[in-house]
Every structure is written in C-alpha cells, then in structure tokens.
Design an enzyme around this catalytic site. Structure first.
Site, PDB file in Angstrom:
ATOM      1  N   PHE A   1      -3.520  11.614   5.306  1.00  0.00           N
ATOM      2  CA  PHE A   1      -3.214  10.218   5.600  1.00  0.00           C
ATOM      3  C   PHE A   1      -3.215  10.022   7.113  1.00  0.00           C
ATOM      4  O   PHE A   1      -2.591  10.798   7.840  1.00  0.00           O
ATOM      5  CB  PHE A   1      -1.863   9.824   5.009  1.00  0.00           C
TER       6      PHE A   1
ATOM      7  N   TYR B   1       8.805   4.733  -2.236  1.00  0.00           N
ATOM      8  CA  TYR B   1       8.457   3.400  -2.745  1.00  0.00           C
ATOM      9  C   TYR B   1       7.196   3.390  -3.603  1.00  0.00           C
ATOM     10  O   TYR B   1       6.830   2.354  -4.138  1.00  0.00           O
ATOM     11  CB  TYR B   1       8.301   2.397  -1.596  1.00  0.00           C
ATOM     12  N   LYS B   2       6.541   4.529  -3.755  1.00  0.00           N
ATOM     13  CA  LYS B   2       5.358   4.598  -4.608  1.00  0.00           C
ATOM     14  C   LYS B   2       5.796   4.957  -6.032  1.00  0.00           C
ATOM     15  O   LYS B   2       6.339   4.124  -6.763  1.00  0.00           O
ATOM     16  CB  LYS B   2       4.362   5.607  -4.044  1.00  0.00           C
TER      17      LYS B   2
END
Length: 397
Positions: A113, A209-210
């Site tokens: 990422f 939060y995924k």
C-alpha cells in the site's frame, strides 16, 4: 440456523444495496448506535471526565487489543489499539530499524500500500543514516532476502489484486538472514486466518474499519512480539506511552510491554463502535469465514467470467493465493464501477484499471453474489459506463 444467516442480521444493510466494498469500509453493526449512544449519554454525559476511570476508557486500547489479537493469532497482551494505520507503520518501522543499526535496506514490494512506502521514505529522510527502500515484485521478495536487509515490510494481502503473501514462509526466510519482519494486516484482519505467534512475526499493524467494521476513522492496531515488547524504543514517545503519564515527569520513560506503543489519547467513541462489531466475531471462527469466503469468491469469478468476457481477472486464480476480495481489470474501470453503483451494487475502483470487490461472508450470501454479477453484466452488455455522469472522478474512488 446457518451462522452466516445470523450474522447478516447483525448489520444494517440499506434496502436495494448489495455491498461488496467491506474491504474498504465495513457496514454499520446494528448494535453500534446503541453502544455509542450509551457511551455518550451514560458515560460521557453523566460521568464526564471520571469516565476515564469509572468506565474504563483508559484501559480500552489494551482491552480491545486483546479482542483483536484473537483474530490475528497474537498472544494476549501484545496488541494495542489507537491512532491511524500510518502512525502504526511508522512506529513499527522506526522500532525495527533501531534494532538493526548495522543494516541499511528496507525490503518491500511493488504491491504494498503506497502509504506504507510513503512512511518508509519519510523515515529514511528524517533518520539520515544511509537507509534505502528497496521494492521488488511481490513474487521476488524471497529472492532478495539476504544479510543486507534490516527490515522486511509487507502487506500480506495486496490491496489491488488480493494476492496473498505466504506469511509463514517469508517470515522464516527473513528470520534466517537476520531481518526483522513487519506485516501490514489491513486486508487480512477479519478476512483470512492469521497466525502471528506461529509465524514468529516481529511486528504487525492494521486498521479496524475494513473487515472489522469499526466505522470510518476507526482505530488502528500494532502488535509487538513477546521477545521484543519490553525492549523496543518508541520513536513516537507520546504521553500515554509513558510509564507514568500522570506523574507528568519532564523526561520520557517507556511504559511496560505493549503500553509503550500507545501515542495519543484513544478514540473512545470510535472504540465503542469497534467493540460492538467485535461482538459479532464471538459467533463465528476465522476458519468458518475463510471457507465461506472462498465459496462466494469462486461463485463470483465463475459468474463474472461467464457473463462479462471483457473483464480480466487480476486476482490469483487459486483461492489459497488470494485474500477475501476479487479484482478485475478494464480500461474503463472507474466508469464501470460508477455505473454499477448506480444500479445498487457497491464495489470500488483502484488506479489504474482495477474493479475491486470485497467478499465478506458475515453479511454477503449467494444471492448477493449472483445479483452483483447480473448487474455487472447489464452494465457491460449495455455499455452503461459511457454515460458522461460516470466519467468524472470523485475525490474518493
């Protein structure tokens, strides 16, 4: 009752929406609003500042960290919540480099990422000690592990394609040449079984939060292995990582164990939402989730490849080599995703040409998969993405 029929009822899913973007932001747990409201009214409202002691706010980061630890194969007492994922990447990398003063290479891969790589580049500049970031093709990482590598920093599941690294094999190879390992679990936690302790990982980080469904801006986490946790030196020596924060000493002394990796004031309200989400995980095992995710992923690939020949699968064909997402490519990928969203099926787009779909069994079933494939077929067959309304890129893709 099928366990996944039960967990589906534990999420708020808007009418007319098929949600295949839980790999980017999980949906709202039904119990979260009440959990947060209780905190707001009964704790913050009535206890005011005494909530830090009476409601246990100060202990939240480690208490919730232990709950997350169960989902990533970590030892109790070695995960703490707080801050953002980029902050946790910085913490882990700075601590790892401090343990490797005679080595210069940070090894990562081209599928990592970008934010992780940005944090590495910034740290290299600020340390100014001749460090270098080396990125190679994901399948070539093992070939570049040698005694020049200080740290191997990888995201286990590629955010674009879903390609999954073999954590056990790469950790063993890194350890054999004396490198420290950092694993980013942003697309792993709550998606695939992880065994940090079994793989003898040194550090791991991730967001909530995924697949963990804590809501936008949910807290991140950091893991430090038992052999390091009492010795690592926090580069971000925050007040709450101090041995005795309320002694207000002028000099920093790191806290005991994983507490030293705390930085800022914990996001108490957001962590309440995360705890509501983690309650759902008490009903299901990661092995059950993984098996069901593979079934749904295979069904989606079959349906899309049969009905949408213009889309090219870029995720690994072998389900054991990919995480809990399926990605296809197309030159008009962004507009296709926008047209699909307009038909009530939410996936997302990643540059330059990736259509990305999260496969989340807690609330997605076979009917959802078939419906999504049918809507995608309608978009492709009718070339609905040619509508100018779908061509202009929004700030968030």
């Amino acid at each position: 009752m099928d366990i996944f029929k039960a967990t589906r009822t534990m999420f708020h899913l808007p009418d007319g929406v098929t949600y295949l973007d839980g790999n980017s932001l999980g949906p709202l747990p039904v119990s979260a609003p009440e959990r947060v409201a209780t905190l707001l009214h009964e704790q913050w409202g009535e206890m005011l500042i005494t909530g830090w002691n009476k409601a246990g706010w100060m202990d939240q980061p480690t208490h919730v960290g232990d709950r997350v630890a169960k989902l990533i194969g970590a030892e109790p007492g070695h995960v703490v919540m707080g801050d953002t994922l980029s902050i946790k990447v910085y913490q882990a990398l700075a601590a790892a480099l401090d343990m490797q003063l005679n080595r210069k290479i940070i090894l990562s891969d081209s599928g990592n990422f970008p934010s992780d790589l940005y944090m590495a580049e910034g740290l290299i500049r600020s340390l100014d000690r001749g460090l270098a970031l080396k990125t190679v093709r994901p399948e070539e990482v093992a070939d570049h592990l040698d005694d020049s590598v200080a740290v191997m920093m990888l995201t286990q599941v590629d955010y674009r394609t879903g390609r999954m690294h073999d954590m056990e094999a790469l950790s063993a190879k890194a350890q054999s040449v004396g490198a420290i390992t950092i694993w980013d679990l942003a697309h792993s936690a709550g998606a695939v079984p992880v065994d940090l302790a079994g793989c003898k990982a040194d550090f791991a980080v991730g967001c909530s939060y995924k697949y963990l469904n804590s809501g936008p801006g949910g807290p991140a986490f950091i893991y430090v292995a038992p052999k390091h946790v009492d010795h690592v030196r926090p580069a971000l020596s925050g007040w709450l990582g101090h041995e005795a924060p309320f002694a207000f000493d002028p000099d920093y002394r790191p806290g005991a164990g994983i507490e030293r990796m705390r930085v800022g004031t914990p996001s108490v309200i957001q962590m309440a939402a995360l705890e509501a989400a983690l309650d759902i995980w008490d009903h299901v095992s990661m092995d059950q989730v993984r098996a069901r995710a593979i079934e749904l992923s295979e069904l989606f690939i079959e349906e899309v490849e049969t009905r949408c020949p213009d889309l090219t699968l870029v995720s690994p064909r072998d389900p054991s080599d990919r995480g809990s997402q399926v990605s296809f490519s197309h030159a008009d990928g962004y507009a296709i995703v926008q047209a699909l969203i307009a038909k009530g099926v939410i996936g997302d787009f990643r540059a330059p040409d990736i259509l990305r779909f999260g496969i989340t069994p807690l609330y997605i079933n076979d009917s959802d998969i078939r419906h999504a494939a049918d809507m995608l077929h309608q978009v492709m067959e009718g070339r609905l993405w040619n509508n100018p309304a779908y061509q202009t890129h929004a700030r968030v893709t």
